[in-house]
Design an enzyme around this catalytic site. Structure first.
Site, PDB file in Angstrom:
ATOM      1  N   TYR A 144      44.607  51.330  49.412  1.00  0.00           N
ATOM      2  CA  TYR A 144      45.300  51.710  48.181  1.00  0.00           C
ATOM      3  C   TYR A 144      44.253  52.122  47.167  1.00  0.00           C
ATOM      4  O   TYR A 144      43.274  51.401  46.954  1.00  0.00           O
ATOM      5  CB  TYR A 144      46.100  50.508  47.656  1.00  0.00           C
ATOM      6  CG  TYR A 144      46.822  50.742  46.352  1.00  0.00           C
ATOM      7  CD1 TYR A 144      47.949  51.564  46.287  1.00  0.00           C
ATOM      8  CD2 TYR A 144      46.384  50.129  45.175  1.00  0.00           C
ATOM      9  CE1 TYR A 144      48.620  51.759  45.082  1.00  0.00           C
ATOM     10  CE2 TYR A 144      47.055  50.320  43.974  1.00  0.00           C
ATOM     11  CZ  TYR A 144      48.168  51.136  43.940  1.00  0.00           C
ATOM     12  OH  TYR A 144      48.830  51.327  42.747  1.00  0.00           O
ATOM     13  N   ASP A 239      35.727  53.163  47.349  1.00  0.00           N
ATOM     14  CA  ASP A 239      36.580  52.637  46.290  1.00  0.00           C
ATOM     15  C   ASP A 239      36.217  51.164  46.133  1.00  0.00           C
ATOM     16  O   ASP A 239      36.641  50.312  46.921  1.00  0.00           O
ATOM     17  CB  ASP A 239      38.054  52.815  46.667  1.00  0.00           C
ATOM     18  CG  ASP A 239      38.997  52.175  45.652  1.00  0.00           C
ATOM     19  OD1 ASP A 239      38.516  51.392  44.805  1.00  0.00           O
ATOM     20  OD2 ASP A 239      40.205  52.444  45.736  1.00  0.00           O
ATOM     21  N   LYS A 267      38.448  46.810  37.288  1.00  0.00           N
ATOM     22  CA  LYS A 267      38.590  45.353  37.302  1.00  0.00           C
ATOM     23  C   LYS A 267      37.405  44.629  36.644  1.00  0.00           C
ATOM     24  O   LYS A 267      37.398  44.480  35.431  1.00  0.00           O
ATOM     25  CB  LYS A 267      38.857  44.871  38.713  1.00  0.00           C
ATOM     26  CG  LYS A 267      40.134  45.562  39.300  1.00  0.00           C
ATOM     27  CD  LYS A 267      40.753  44.817  40.423  1.00  0.00           C
ATOM     28  CE  LYS A 267      41.852  45.584  41.121  1.00  0.00           C
ATOM     29  NZ  LYS A 267      43.190  45.400  40.571  1.00  0.00           N
TER      30      LYS A 267
HETATM   31  N1  HOZ Z   1      45.274  46.886  42.363  1.00  0.00           N
HETATM   32  C1  HOZ Z   1      45.966  45.633  42.345  1.00  0.00           C
HETATM   33  C2  HOZ Z   1      45.833  44.932  43.657  1.00  0.00           C
HETATM   34  N2  HOZ Z   1      46.496  45.517  44.714  1.00  0.00           N
HETATM   35  C3  HOZ Z   1      47.341  45.720  41.918  1.00  0.00           C
HETATM   36  C4  HOZ Z   1      47.448  45.897  40.487  1.00  0.00           C
HETATM   37  C5  HOZ Z   1      48.768  46.501  40.192  1.00  0.00           C
HETATM   38  O1  HOZ Z   1      49.183  47.397  40.933  1.00  0.00           O
HETATM   39  O2  HOZ Z   1      49.371  46.063  39.223  1.00  0.00           O
END
Ligand code: HOZ
Length: 442
Positions: A144, A239, A267
């Protein structure tokens, strides 16, 4: 557990916010029930609006690597805010941040800040395409990279959790240049390059995929991705939104000794404020506007408050000895945050494996430093196809059982857990005891 106030707020939220949440991963749809609302967080704990205390392994999905509300971050935010919240003109803190990122991640010679990891990945892809003058991008099934149109293909995280790995609303034309490969499969990537000679702009990959739970690269896999991209004049994009400054001060690329052409971050570098970044080789980064032809922009990019928070996080993380009173080695010279994170991760892994074994429940516990995921399957789990075999009914029961015991995991089998330096050995012991109790009931 009393959740009266949370239920009231959720009923109200449902009237005004789609699904009652501002990001689908916060909904409890995959595990059943309703999300709770939090109004306080400190160290390893969060408190919901009904006053329930929980040990938190979501850590705001990664940024809270020092635990919540770290005093140095709070102080940095307060003092930056005194001088103004946004200028829309260059500010000194963004220079300090760029320099710090380049120091910590040697593959990054120049970096541009964004306001989210999604923007960082979207921009890195555009830059790779502009620089190579090629259109096709390889991504991996279950990875993702934020909710970028062209990357919402076989995507992980909420897209996988809610069974929409290919989102509605993304025209087929937007994804026609995205090629999906299974992670950890060398031959699949070789075949894609062979079938698309001189057409692949790059590969984007989470070096340690954390959006379908967590699984690790097989030995040599990341090196292979580096070699094949180089051999074909394509770019390798790591990423590191999740793994950056978490798996090591230089991220997964430091931990696995592989040098990508471009990297994306988020993050941890925001310290809990909305921040992303992408950076890499100088000649590629100089392809960005205003120097080059690839356009990329952002009103709040390099925002001074976000920079102050991120810098305080990095400073504390990369230069300190551990602070926790429960950490017996806290004041030893050279015992740094990453050692604490590794120790805590190892403690949790050992405890969870023991607990599962004693309960006779098949669990594959994957861990890399302070990121982890337990799958309800004998394993091994090397990719999303393996992850999908986990017994999700068991996960649901485990999730709710732990919640009742005061331990909060992400409400999906397909997310990584995060440990912070504020998680004490006592927190982890309590977590393992709770897990052992719940596992016996599964
Ligand atoms: N990137 C985060 C962990 N999969 C999710 C954050 C979100 O989509 O709110």
């Amino acid at each position: 557990m009393n959740r009266v106030q949370s239920e009231k707020l959720f009923a109200e939220a449902l009237k005004y916010i789609p699904g009652g949440v501002n990001s689908p991963v916060r909904a409890f749809r995959a595990v059943g029930g309703n999300p709770f609302f939090v109004n306080r967080a400190s160290g390893s704990k969060i408190w919901d609006v009904d006053g329930n205390e929980l040990i938190d392994y979501v850590c705001t999905w990664g940024p809270a690597i020092l635990g919540h509300a770290h005093p140095k971050i709070i102080a940095a935010v307060k003092s930056a805010a005194e001088f103004g919240t946004s200028f829309g003109i260059p500010n000194p803190l963004e220079v300090t941040m760029a320099k710090r990122i380049c120091e910590l991640v040697p593959s990054v010679k120049k970096v541009r800040m964004t306001s989210s990891g999604t923007e960082a990945c979207m921009s890195a892809i555009r830059l790779a395409r502009g620089f190579t003058k090629r259109d096709k991008i390889i991504k991996f099934d279950g990875c993702y990279h934020g909710h970028v149109d062209s990357l919402l293909v076989r995507a992980g995280s909420g897209a996988l959790t809610f069974g929409q790995p290919d989102s509605a609303g993304v025209p087929a034309a937007f994804t026609q240049h995205t090629i999906v490969a299974p992670y950890n499969d060398v031959e699949a990537v070789r075949a894609i390059f062979a079938a698309n000679k001189n057409e692949i702009a790059g590969i984007i990959v989470e070096p340690v995929p954390g959006n379908a739970g967590l699984y690790l690269p097989k030995p040599g896999y990341l090196e292979f991705l580096s070699e094949i991209t180089r051999a074909h004049g394509a770019l390798l994009i790591f990423d590191e939104v999740m793994t950056g400054f978490r798996l090591a001060s230089g991220g997964a690329q430091e931990r696995f000794h592989v040098t990508p052409d471009l990297s994306t971050f988020g993050k941890v570098i925001g310290g809990g404020l909305p921040v992303g970044a992408f950076g890499g080789r100088a000649e590629i980064m100089d392809y960005l506007s205003p120097l080059g032809p690839v356009y990329q922009a952002g009103t709040l990019s390099g925002n001074p408050i976000a920079m102050a928070a991120g810098l305080a996080n990095l400073e504390e993380l990369c230069s300190r000895a551990g602070e926790s009173a429960d950490n017996p080695r806290a004041h030893e010279r050279g015992y740094d945050a990453y050692e604490i994170l590794e120790d805590r991760g190892a403690q949790l892994e050992a405890g969870m494996k023991d607990a599962a074994k004693s309960a006779g429940v098949p669990v594959t516990f994957n861990r890399c430093g302070s990121m982890f995921c337990g799958y309800f399957i004998s394993g091994p789990v090397h990719n999303v196809a393996d992850a999908m075999k986990s017994d999700r009914e068991r996960f649901k029961k485990f999730f709710h059982g732990l919640l009742d015991e005061g331990v909060y995991l992400a409400p999906s089998q397909f997310e990584s857990g995060f440990i912070s330096t504020a998680h004490t050995p006592a927190d982890l012991e309590r977590t393992v005891r709770a897990a052992a109790k719940v596992l016996r009931t599964l």
